[in-house]
Scaffold this motif. Structure first.
Motif, mmCIF file in Angstrom:
data_model
loop_
_atom_site.group_PDB
_atom_site.id
_atom_site.type_symbol
_atom_site.label_atom_id
_atom_site.label_comp_id
_atom_site.label_asym_id
_atom_site.label_seq_id
_atom_site.Cartn_x
_atom_site.Cartn_y
_atom_site.Cartn_z
ATOM 1 N N GLU A 102 0.834 -1.205 0.000
ATOM 2 C CA GLU A 102 0.000 0.000 0.000
ATOM 3 C C GLU A 102 0.868 1.254 0.000
ATOM 4 O O GLU A 102 2.017 1.238 0.449
ATOM 5 C CB GLU A 102 -0.935 -0.003 1.209
ATOM 6 N N PHE A 106 -2.905 5.373 1.600
ATOM 7 C CA PHE A 106 -3.638 4.332 2.332
ATOM 8 C C PHE A 106 -3.408 4.480 3.829
ATOM 9 O O PHE A 106 -4.350 4.449 4.632
ATOM 10 C CB PHE A 106 -3.188 2.949 1.849
ATOM 11 N N LYS A 109 -5.076 7.410 5.478
ATOM 12 C CA LYS A 109 -6.526 7.304 5.665
ATOM 13 C C LYS A 109 -6.919 6.277 6.725
ATOM 14 O O LYS A 109 -8.039 6.304 7.231
ATOM 15 C CB LYS A 109 -7.188 6.923 4.333
ATOM 16 N N ASN A 110 -6.033 5.322 7.031
ATOM 17 C CA ASN A 110 -6.357 4.243 7.965
ATOM 18 C C ASN A 110 -5.487 4.329 9.210
ATOM 19 O O ASN A 110 -4.264 4.463 9.111
ATOM 20 C CB ASN A 110 -6.149 2.878 7.302
ATOM 21 N N LYS A 311 -12.028 -6.130 2.893
ATOM 22 C CA LYS A 311 -12.120 -4.733 2.470
ATOM 23 C C LYS A 311 -10.747 -4.075 2.477
ATOM 24 O O LYS A 311 -10.399 -3.325 1.553
ATOM 25 C CB LYS A 311 -13.076 -3.970 3.397
ATOM 26 N N VAL A 312 -9.955 -4.356 3.513
ATOM 27 C CA VAL A 312 -8.597 -3.823 3.572
ATOM 28 C C VAL A 312 -7.746 -4.456 2.482
ATOM 29 O O VAL A 312 -6.969 -3.788 1.790
ATOM 30 C CB VAL A 312 -7.976 -4.078 4.960
ATOM 31 N N TYR A 313 -7.910 -5.780 2.298
ATOM 32 C CA TYR A 313 -7.083 -6.510 1.340
ATOM 33 C C TYR A 313 -7.316 -6.044 -0.091
ATOM 34 O O TYR A 313 -6.389 -6.001 -0.904
ATOM 35 C CB TYR A 313 -7.381 -8.009 1.454
ATOM 36 N N THR A 314 -8.548 -5.699 -0.414
ATOM 37 C CA THR A 314 -8.887 -5.346 -1.801
ATOM 38 C C THR A 314 -8.734 -3.857 -2.101
ATOM 39 O O THR A 314 -9.021 -3.431 -3.220
ATOM 40 C CB THR A 314 -10.329 -5.771 -2.131
ATOM 41 N N THR A 315 -8.298 -3.077 -1.117
ATOM 42 C CA THR A 315 -8.058 -1.657 -1.378
ATOM 43 C C THR A 315 -6.824 -1.518 -2.268
ATOM 44 O O THR A 315 -5.715 -1.898 -1.880
ATOM 45 C CB THR A 315 -7.831 -0.889 -0.064
ATOM 46 N N GLU A 316 -7.017 -1.018 -3.450
ATOM 47 C CA GLU A 316 -5.924 -0.911 -4.409
ATOM 48 C C GLU A 316 -5.118 0.364 -4.157
ATOM 49 O O GLU A 316 -5.683 1.433 -3.960
ATOM 50 C CB GLU A 316 -6.459 -0.905 -5.845
ATOM 51 N N ASP A 318 -2.880 3.656 -4.943
ATOM 52 C CA ASP A 318 -2.834 4.602 -6.051
ATOM 53 C C ASP A 318 -1.520 4.463 -6.820
ATOM 54 O O ASP A 318 -1.473 4.662 -8.040
ATOM 55 C CB ASP A 318 -2.985 6.038 -5.538
#
Length: 588
Positions: A102, A106, A109-110, A311-316, A318
């Motif tokens: 990431e 990422f 934001k987290n 949901k975390v795993y599939t966050t692509e 930028d």
């Protein structure tokens, strides 16, 4: 249902072990049917039929079946437990590998605590699903259906009476599932928030103590803790409402057996032995009904957890590897900004930045706080991508370079120094773990860190605390600088790296850096003119714009922003020296 497919992709690796476990569960469930049948035979044939010679054999069969069931149960429990541990190990590793890919956005934001919750509490819910819920649900369904079939074989009328309870059980189950999902979503959110708050406060414990805000932080923690407790109690209140319903429904089966079975024995439709047999199967109907509520709870907890992990795993990210990578293992170090614009959240950070740096040059960057200095060098490393224009390294757009190759050729000492809980040698060698001790020491000498390191209790083997606790700000900066130098990079970026170092030490570091700067391009972000006074070119940023560019002498001659900063830092000192000199001549 993408997260279910993702979960099943990990489960596939252990499918043989899981299938073997389920087969053993099936066999164990079949063996459960034997003892009630033997109990009925003992009543009808031994007690009423007075065939006492059969008692020993029947008892031995019951004992043997019990022992075999125990052995099989131990075996399938091991199958499911080992599968769960392996699956969670693989899933946690894969999720962590994705986290490492990431980008900065990422992590901006987290919160750290939220991400830690995905790797701990949520992963444990997945482990519980594989190790317990799968076989337990399968076993309860099997036992219930088999018991129902056996009761049908004993007496159809009695079995039909038992079926009256099933529609009510199904209605209660669906109602519970509908209400429990949002409750568990709230529990996981509150747990993540509590975890994030605790992690942040513990990491910032020195600030808390410096401002004597322990009581204030305790109040904030209590609010987070209260929120988590209330969420848990709310979820508990839901299953507390439904669990008694399942208990009542299970007890209805006993009432049906006592009333209907009693009348049927009196009417001669059943023998007492048949009733004992049905009674033996009754717990096989009662137990699944009692456990239905717990199974729904565990299943919903798993679904909530796996959804959040997915949901975390599939966050692509930028920032991605380019589709057509330009491979170049060793970069020379030339850097070009070609009309670069960069903005974030509708806030323009850099505006129309253009300049060129030859390999081996030293570039100083100066400007007010928030002028975009760190953002500029972050674009070189491609921590962020430009919105307009291009950043070129060796005349190649950084968006076309392999990310690992690009960053592997850049050594950066960041403004926010982070050191790991490791030895000093391990921290310096972080970017090049296969280096020799002599290389570590050489980098430490360039960063003027060798002397204070040798004075520490165990020298380079001294273990420093988390984030470098136990070291001064200047010591941490020098270790960070040594870590950047040891990579042997083509480009070195020093982001305000000497701000906590005295000017004498800074001068010594600059002299050492000059010895290696001919081979490397060096970017120095600084607030002190002394840090960049000898740079080949100096970039002056103001509100995201490149307002001045040139050498120290050229910028002084322009009498602009740079000249003003220089006189603010050195003007009073020069006037003081002049006054002292005149006073000395007068006394003479």
């Amino acid at each position: 249902m993408g997260y279910i497919r993702w979960f099943l992709s990990f489960l596939k690796k252990y499918r043989v072990r899981m299938i073997v476990g389920l087969i053993l569960v099936f066999i164990t469930s079949l063996l459960v049917l034997i003892n009630p049948q033997i109990s009925g035979m003992i009543v009808d044939e031994v007690i009423e039929g007075q065939h006492y010679e059969k008692l020993g054999i029947l008892l031995l069969i019951m004992i043997g079946v019990t022992l075999v069931r125990s052995l099989l149960r131990f075996t399938f429990l091991m199958c499911f437990e080992s599968s769960s541990q392996g699956l969670v190990y693989d899933m946690r590793e894969e999720a962590y590998r994705k986290l490492m890919k990431e980008d900065f956005n990422f992590f901006n934001k987290n919160r750290t605590g939220d991400l830690m919750s995905r790797q701990t509490g949520d992963m444990d819910a997945v482990r519980h699903m594989v190790s317990h819920v799968i076989y337990f649900s399968f076993e309860n369904i099997l036992v219930f259906l088999m018991a129902l079939v056996m009761i049908f074989s004993v007496n159809v009328k009695m079995a039909l009476c038992m079926l009256i309870v099933l529609p009510f059980t199904l209605a209660v189950t669906l109602s519970q599932r509908r209400h429990i999902k949002p409750a568990f979503d709230r529990v996981r959110d509150c747990f993540s928030s509590l975890n994030a708050f605790a992690q942040e406060t513990i990491a910032g414990n020195r600030v808390v103590k410096a401002f004597a805000k322990e009581d204030y932080e305790l109040e904030k923690f209590d609010r987070e803790n209260d929120g988590y407790r209330d969420a848990q109690l709310n979820a508990a209140s839901i299953w507390m409402k439904y669990i008694p319903m399942f208990e009542v429904l299970s007890q209805c089966l006993t009432i049906i057996l006592m009333i209907m079975g009693g009348f049927m024995v009196i009417d001669g439709e059943m023998t007492i032995g048949n009733m004992v047999t049905v009674n033996g199967y009754l717990w096989m109907l009662n137990s699944p009904l009692r456990q239905a509520g717990w199974i729904i709870n565990d299943l919903q907890r798993f679904l909530t957890a796996i959804e959040k992990i997915y949901k975390v795993y599939t966050t692509e990210p930028d920032i991605k590897q380019p589709e057509h990578v330009v491979e170049k293992r060793k970069l020379k170090g030339s850097v070009t900004f070609d009309h670069v614009n960069y903005y974030t959240n509708d806030d323009t950070v850099l505006k129309d930045i253009s300049f060129h740096v030859e390999p081996g040059q030293t570039v100083g960057i100066i400007g007010a706080t928030g002028s975009g200095k760190s953002s500029l060098v972050n674009l070189i490393c491609r921590f962020y991508d430009v919105n307009q224009g291009r950043v070129l390294v060796d005349d190649i757009d950084v968006r076309n370079l392999n990310l690992q190759t690009l960053r592997g050729n850049i050594g950066i000492a960041m403004q926010d120094v982070f050191l790991f809980s490791d030895t000093i040698e391990g921290n310096i060698a972080y970017g090049n773990p296969d280096c020799t001790f002599e290389q570590v020491q050489a980098a430490a000498k360039i960063a003027n860190a060798d002397e204070f390191i040798r004075e520490m209790p165990e020298g380079y083997d001294t273990i420093i605390g988390e984030r470098g606790v136990g070291l001064s700000g200047g010591q941490k900066q020098r270790i960070s600088l040594a870590r950047a130098i040891l990579k042997d990079p083509s480009i070195i970026i020093l982001d305000d790296t000497t701000s906590a170092i005295d000017m004498e030490t800074e001068s010594m570091i600059q002299n050492e850096l000059k010895k290696i700067s001919d081979e490397r391009t060096v970017f120095i972000i600084a607030h002190r003119i002394s840090s960049i006074i000898h740079a080949d070119q100096i970039l002056v940023l103001d509100n995201g714009r490149l307002v001045e560019r040139g050498t120290h002498e050229q910028l002084l001659a322009k009498k602009g922003y740079y000249s003003t900063v220089f006189h603010h830092q050195y003007g009073e000192f020069d006037r003081f020296k002049k006054v002292r000199a005149e006073k000395g001549r007068g006394e003479a």
